[in-house]
Enzyme design. Structure first.
Site: not given
Length: 678
Positions: A71, A104-105, A402
């Site tokens: 994450d 988020t990545t 998530d």
């Protein structure tokens, strides 16, 4: 420290301190290069974690706690980042996590690619403001194109299958993918239980995620109620209560205490008995007040002593103590009860109701948890995660979070795009086409934006083991030829590149937020051309993580040594340095200390040592070479005359700065540690 005297508008004097020598400063293209390098480094860390085949990162905290995750927000949050721009990348990932909960990545990888493309434009002489403006124009085109290729998605409590496929896309890259569908079903059921479809909103306060080490991940379950990490206050109290009437108290089972300072003297046995009888009477009154309301379970925020506990057991009134504030509030919401601050205010109408209250026990341990099920308000739910160790349980919590966020976003905005890098490739083609219609310098920035968007499918292909450039070129040509924006990278080798067929679904809001947030951060970084801060006071050795390599052919000035050691070097008596010569062996590529040369007896010198003592001490130690900084190195013959072990290597050229981070690579050279003598 020097300064100058000045006066304000009232004639009052003040001193302006000149401390520019204590400041560090980066300006112009050097500042831009430094910022872009930092951002690219952070993006490079996360690049290999992108997609279902992305790799995990193992992070060790200062306390020794281990976190294994892919994450992006978690990785960056736990990284010890020092550079100012790198910290902005961490905040970018956190913003995406707070706003969307997923992607988020990808947002960090995209921001790193945008800055990498911007560096090429800056090298070509294009002003950073024109680059930022071009990126803004390209982002507008990309967002408009995303809305064109998006599709509507029907979100209803009855039709769960499509939502489960969406959640499975989110969980595909997580550690929980071996119980992929089960986790997706749990996330969908949790959201459907608490969602308000009229307002298109989901209250996350009603969803509690708990974890317990032990068992298998397949033992994870959704509880239509509340689970608390407590047990009954007495081991002989019943473990299973049907049709529970719950009294929720924030007042303790103990005699009242005076609000001000008072003294109570017990002078005789009779006084003690009266005090004990008073306490017992108070306990009896409290228990009676609870029993009279019809309650058959007490949940108390505070504790109570053994006497009150024993009395509750005698009166057949089960109780739970030391329940935290958030859990108390959640229990009140779930059971429809009221939180009561005083026993006198407790009434039948304020009791909560639950179908079952039962105690869970785990394996051979004595750990127990309390489950409150079949509540009056079924909108409060708890996801109970099991795992073989703490690391898996924590990663399971992040994965479920998530998935919950993605489904929540779909309840708010029911439009979707298909994943696998398909929307990035489609937007890249659209931006490149729009750039042809621009006649100003922003055209170059838009083309660079188009290339940066391809970084996401390139990373997906690379992490999946494909030839990235060949795979991307093939998908781009097929998208143009077939006019199908759903074609993406087949990461799972299912035999088709159509992401709709593979059911790889992402929310439109997530993709749009990634592009907008990445462009905003890139614009902000490009507009920074001057950085001022305190000079780094750490030593040269601490700054570069190893011994500096010193070129014995080169003469150094006072300023050089001051820069290396953070010392202004204005005092000529302190313009001396000592060099500890070390020998580098090249047999096993490692650094070895020569004991004879590394003897540092009586060093460093004391403050009260005078010049003669210093020289005498230096003459006693043949292993050290004592120089004066302002003294230039003499001729080559003089240097060869220094009869020191290893002097034949002293004339070798220094590998600094190319090999500063790799001392083992400085083969057969003299390594020296430079230190100021203050």
């Amino acid at each position: 420290m020097s300064g100058s005297l000045a006066f304000d508008e009232y004639g009052r004097p003040f001193i302006i301190i000149r401390d520019q020598e204590r400041k560090s400063r980066l300006t112009g293209i050097e500042a831009h290069k430094s910022h872009i390098m930092a951002a690219k480094s952070v993006a490079g860390v996360l690049r290999t974690s992108l997609g279902p085949k992305g790799l995990d990162k193992l992070l060790v905290s200062p306390d020794g706690d281990i976190t294994v995750t892919n994450d992006g927000a978690t990785i960056l949050k736990q990284m010890d980042v020092q550079h100012q721009i790198a910290k902005l990348m961490v905040q970018l990932s956190q913003s995406q996590d707070d706003e969307i909960g997923d992607g988020t990545t990808g947002v960090v990888v995209l921001a790193g690619a945008l800055l990498e493309q911007a560096e090429k434009l800056l090298d070509r002489g294009i002003h950073p403001i024109r680059v930022a403006d071009g990126y803004e124009m390209a982002a507008t085109v990309a967002c408009e194109h995303l809305e064109k290729i998006s599709e509507g998605f029907k979100v209803t409590p009855k039709d769960r299958e499509d939502l489960i496929r969406l959640a499975m896309t989110t969980l595909g890259s997580k550690i929980v993918n071996r119980c992929h569908r089960q986790m997706a079903e749990i996330a969908v059921d949790a959201i459907m239980s608490v969602a308000d479809f009229d307002r298109k909103d989901v209250d996350f306060e009603l969803i509690k995620v708990e974890g317990k080490v032990g068992g298998k991940m397949e033992d994870t379950m959704l509880i239509k109620g509340v689970i608390i990490d407590k047990d009954m206050s007495h081991p002989q109290m019943p473990k299973n209560i049907k049709d529970a009437k719950i009294a929720i108290l924030t007042c303790p089972f103990e005699p009242p205490k005076p609000k001000t300072k008072h003294g109570l003297e017990v002078k005789s046995v009779e006084d003690y008995r009266k005090l004990r009888e008073y306490e017992l009477q108070k306990f009896e009154t409290m228990v009676k007040q609870v029993k009279d309301t019809g309650a058959n379970l007490v949940i108390c925020q505070w504790g109570f002593d053994d006497e009150a506990n024993h009395l509750l057991l005698q009166r057949k009134l089960p109780a739970v103590r030391w329940v935290g504030g958030p859990e108390i509030e959640l229990i009140a919401i779930a059971t429809g009860g009221r939180i009561v601050p005083r026993f006198e205010e407790l009434t039948k109408e304020k009791l909560g109701t639950a179908g079952t209250v039962r105690e869970l026990s785990f394996g051979t341990t004595k750990e127990k948890m309390l489950v409150i099920e079949d509540c009056n308000n079924s909108r409060a739910v708890t996801i109970f995660i099991r795992g073989g160790n703490k690391m898996i349980v924590e990663e399971g919590k992040r994965s479920i979070h998530d998935a919950l966020c993605v489904i929540r976003n779909l309840v708010k905005d029911s439009r979707i795009v298909y994943g696998g890098g398909a929307p990035e490739i489609s937007c890249s083609l659209a931006v490149a086409e729009a750039a042809k219609k621009i006649s100003t310098l922003e055209q170059y920035a838009m083309k660079s934006f188009s290339e940066a968007l391809e970084s996401v499918p390139l990373a997906l292909a690379e992490n999946s083991g494909f030839a990235p450039i060949h795979t991307l070129a093939d998908i781009k040509s097929r998208q143009i030829k077939e006019k199908n924006p759903r074609l993406g990278i087949d990461c799972l080798n299912k035999g088709t590149n159509d992401m709709k067929t593979q059911s790889v679904i992402e929310t439109l809001s997530s993709k749009r937020a990634q592009i907008l947030l990445a462009v905003q951060l890139t614009k902000m970084i490009l507009k920074i051309d001057d950085v001022r801060g305190s000079a780094d006071q750490t030593s040269f050795v601490q700054r570069f993580g190893g011994f500096p390599c010193v070129d014995m052919n080169k003469s150094y000035s006072v300023t050089d040594w001051a820069m290396h050691d953070g010392d202004s070097g204005t005092d000529s008596d302190q313009n001396r340095v000592k060099i500890w010569a070390l020998n580098l062996q090249d047999d096993d590529d490692s650094v070895h200390f020569d004991p004879e040369r590394a003897k540092l007896e009586n060093w460093p010198p004391k403050d009260d040592d005078d010049e003669e003592d210093l020289k005498q001490r230096e003459e006693q130690s043949e292993s050290k070479l004592f120089l004066s900084v302002d003294e230039k190195m003499k001729t080559e013959e003089e240097k060869e005359g220094m009869e020191q072990p290893g002097a034949d290597h002293a004339s070798s050229p220094s590998p600094f700065p190319e090999e500063i981070g790799n001392p083992a690579g400085c083969v057969r050279r003299t390594l020296a540690l430079v230190e100021s003598l203050s």
